[in-house]
Design an enzyme around this catalytic site. Structure first.
Site, PDB file in Angstrom:
ATOM      1  N   LYS A 263      -0.351   3.422  -5.592  1.00  0.00           N
ATOM      2  CA  LYS A 263      -0.133   4.513  -6.535  1.00  0.00           C
ATOM      3  C   LYS A 263       0.809   4.043  -7.625  1.00  0.00           C
ATOM      4  O   LYS A 263       2.013   4.192  -7.532  1.00  0.00           O
ATOM      5  CB  LYS A 263       0.468   5.710  -5.800  1.00  0.00           C
ATOM      6  CG  LYS A 263       0.418   7.002  -6.584  1.00  0.00           C
ATOM      7  CD  LYS A 263       0.931   8.175  -5.765  1.00  0.00           C
ATOM      8  CE  LYS A 263       2.333   7.931  -5.246  1.00  0.00           C
ATOM      9  NZ  LYS A 263       2.876   9.045  -4.465  1.00  0.00           N
TER      10      LYS A 263
ATOM     11  N   ASP B 161       0.839  -1.199   0.000  1.00  0.00           N
ATOM     12  CA  ASP B 161       0.000   0.000   0.000  1.00  0.00           C
ATOM     13  C   ASP B 161       0.869   1.241   0.000  1.00  0.00           C
ATOM     14  O   ASP B 161       2.028   1.215   0.371  1.00  0.00           O
ATOM     15  CB  ASP B 161      -0.854   0.032   1.266  1.00  0.00           C
ATOM     16  CG  ASP B 161      -2.133  -0.747   1.104  1.00  0.00           C
ATOM     17  OD1 ASP B 161      -2.484  -1.070  -0.036  1.00  0.00           O
ATOM     18  OD2 ASP B 161      -2.761  -1.033   2.130  1.00  0.00           O
TER      19      ASP B 161
ATOM     20  N   MET C  20      -8.812   8.417   9.561  1.00  0.00           N
ATOM     21  CA  MET C  20      -9.392   8.976   8.330  1.00  0.00           C
ATOM     22  C   MET C  20     -10.347  10.112   8.666  1.00  0.00           C
ATOM     23  O   MET C  20     -11.393  10.270   8.031  1.00  0.00           O
ATOM     24  CB  MET C  20     -10.126   7.871   7.534  1.00  0.00           C
ATOM     25  CG  MET C  20      -9.210   6.749   7.116  1.00  0.00           C
ATOM     26  SD  MET C  20     -10.048   5.363   6.336  1.00  0.00           S
ATOM     27  CE  MET C  20     -10.639   4.464   7.765  1.00  0.00           C
TER      28      MET C  20
HETATM   29  N1  SAH Z   1      -4.581  -0.195   9.210  1.00  0.00           N
HETATM   30  C1  SAH Z   1      -4.116   1.129   9.579  1.00  0.00           C
HETATM   31  C2  SAH Z   1      -5.199   2.177   9.409  1.00  0.00           C
HETATM   32  C3  SAH Z   1      -5.689   2.355   7.982  1.00  0.00           C
HETATM   33  S1  SAH Z   1      -6.830   3.685   7.807  1.00  0.00           S
HETATM   34  C4  SAH Z   1      -3.578   1.111  11.002  1.00  0.00           C
HETATM   35  O1  SAH Z   1      -3.801   0.149  11.737  1.00  0.00           O
HETATM   36  O2  SAH Z   1      -2.887   2.058  11.377  1.00  0.00           O
HETATM   37  C5  SAH Z   1      -5.729   5.004   7.373  1.00  0.00           C
HETATM   38  C6  SAH Z   1      -5.717   6.035   8.483  1.00  0.00           C
HETATM   39  O3  SAH Z   1      -4.803   5.647   9.499  1.00  0.00           O
HETATM   40  C7  SAH Z   1      -5.256   7.407   8.056  1.00  0.00           C
HETATM   41  O4  SAH Z   1      -6.299   8.154   7.458  1.00  0.00           O
HETATM   42  C8  SAH Z   1      -4.854   8.005   9.381  1.00  0.00           C
HETATM   43  O5  SAH Z   1      -5.991   8.374  10.136  1.00  0.00           O
HETATM   44  C9  SAH Z   1      -4.229   6.800  10.064  1.00  0.00           C
HETATM   45  N2  SAH Z   1      -2.764   6.728   9.924  1.00  0.00           N
HETATM   46  C10 SAH Z   1      -2.081   5.669   9.456  1.00  0.00           C
HETATM   47  N3  SAH Z   1      -0.748   5.908   9.524  1.00  0.00           N
HETATM   48  C11 SAH Z   1      -0.610   7.145  10.054  1.00  0.00           C
HETATM   49  C12 SAH Z   1       0.513   7.961  10.389  1.00  0.00           C
HETATM   50  N4  SAH Z   1       1.762   7.544  10.197  1.00  0.00           N
HETATM   51  N5  SAH Z   1       0.281   9.169  10.931  1.00  0.00           N
HETATM   52  C13 SAH Z   1      -0.959   9.609  11.148  1.00  0.00           C
HETATM   53  N6  SAH Z   1      -2.058   8.886  10.842  1.00  0.00           N
HETATM   54  C14 SAH Z   1      -1.881   7.669  10.316  1.00  0.00           C
END
Ligand code: SAH
Length: 268
Positions: free
Chosen positions: A86, A59, A193
């Site tokens: 992407k 991803d 998100m």
């Molecule tokens: N599976 C992922 C979440 C996927 S949804 C997990 O467990 O972390 C994607 C969301 O995760 C983004 O919109 C944001 O809200 C958050 N996110 C993921 N990585 C991030 C990071 N390094 N910094 C801030 N927010 C992050």
């Protein structure tokens, strides 16, 4: 090519493996949580899976950054990397397409790692991919990751629970049912998100038992170059976020635990 099963050495055009056509051995799929973007937060089991992989389906968010940082740290990952977040000149591959790519690669007999940001089972659609592959007869292993929902708030010194401050936390995406989330300021809410709909979420939650004064933190781009913490209240956060041009990816934390952050002295 050596045919180990017959011990006959390199197979020829007339050899048994040619007569059978391409190898029918099934590969495997391993769903690996890459963690929130810091290579140090990848699990050892995840690292081993990456090192053993023939192909990595990655991803955009988090996963690619972790691969780049592993390389910087001298880890050798020889697998082909397919970026489904992407592709140059392309839109992200839709979920059905990703599912099919995983199955197709595994049917070629390859060891496939599906690398996803954070944890594959937290807003990651990991279980959907697992079920799709298993329905096609492909064995799937799941390697959990450190979710951004926990690790990114920790960067700002915010624990999701703290004795006497908060005993419960809820991880939610910013959705329309946000008003159904129970509890008060002692029930921490973590929104993933949540940037685009922050104004709406804050408005709805402020109208409930948490009220206007409930502390809120936004942590952008955790572990990344744009990492930044913004702290306000349910009443002020939408305005602050707009003024500071807060952008995704970001984790939003709502509740009294936010006041435990050293950044909380900057509350406007
Ligand atoms: N599976 C992922 C979440 C996927 S949804 C997990 O467990 O972390 C994607 C969301 O995760 C983004 O919109 C944001 O809200 C958050 N996110 C993921 N990585 C991030 C990071 N390094 N910094 C801030 N927010 C992050």
């Amino acid at each position: 090519m050596t045919d180990a099963s017959t011990g006959l050495g390199p197979s020829t055009a007339l050899g048994p493996s040619t007569a059978l056509g391409p190898s029918t051995a099934l590969g495997t799929v391993t769903l690996v949580g890459a963690g929130p973007g810091d290579a140090g937060l990848l699990t050892l089991r995840g690292l081993r899976a990456l090192q053993d992989a023939d192909v990595i389906v990655a991803d955009r968010l988090g996963a690619r950054a972790v691969l780049a940082r592993l390389a910087d740290e001298g880890h050798t990952i020889t697998a082909e990397v397919i970026d489904v977040g992407k592709l140059p000149g392309h839109h992200p591959v839709p979920q059905d397409g990703i599912n099919q790519i995983l199955v197709d690669l595994a049917r070629q007999g390859r060891r496939v790692v599906r690398l996803k940001g954070g944890d594959p089972f937290v807003f990651g659609r990991g279980r959907e991919e697992q079920l799709f592959c298993e329905a096609a007869g492909i064995p799937v292993e799941v390697v959990s990751g450190v979710t951004s929902a926990v690790a990114v708030p920790a960067l700002a010194g915010i624990p999701l629970t703290q004795r006497g401050v908060a005993e419960t936390f809820t991880v939610a995406s910013a959705h329309d049912q946000i008003d159904a989330l129970g509890g008060g300021r002692d029930h921490t809410i973590v929104l993933l998100m949540g940037v685009n709909t922050l104004g709406h979420s804050a408005h709805v939650l402020a109208a409930g038992p948490r009220g206007d004064e409930c502390p809120v933190a936004i942590i952008e781009d955790g572990f990344g170059e744009r990492q930044r913490v913004t702290i306000g209240t349910l009443g002020t956060i939408a305005h602050l976020a707009a003024a500071r041009q807060v952008r995704s990816p970001a984790v939003v934390v709502i509740g009294d635990v936010v006041m435990l952050s050293p950044h909380a002295s900057t509350v406007v």
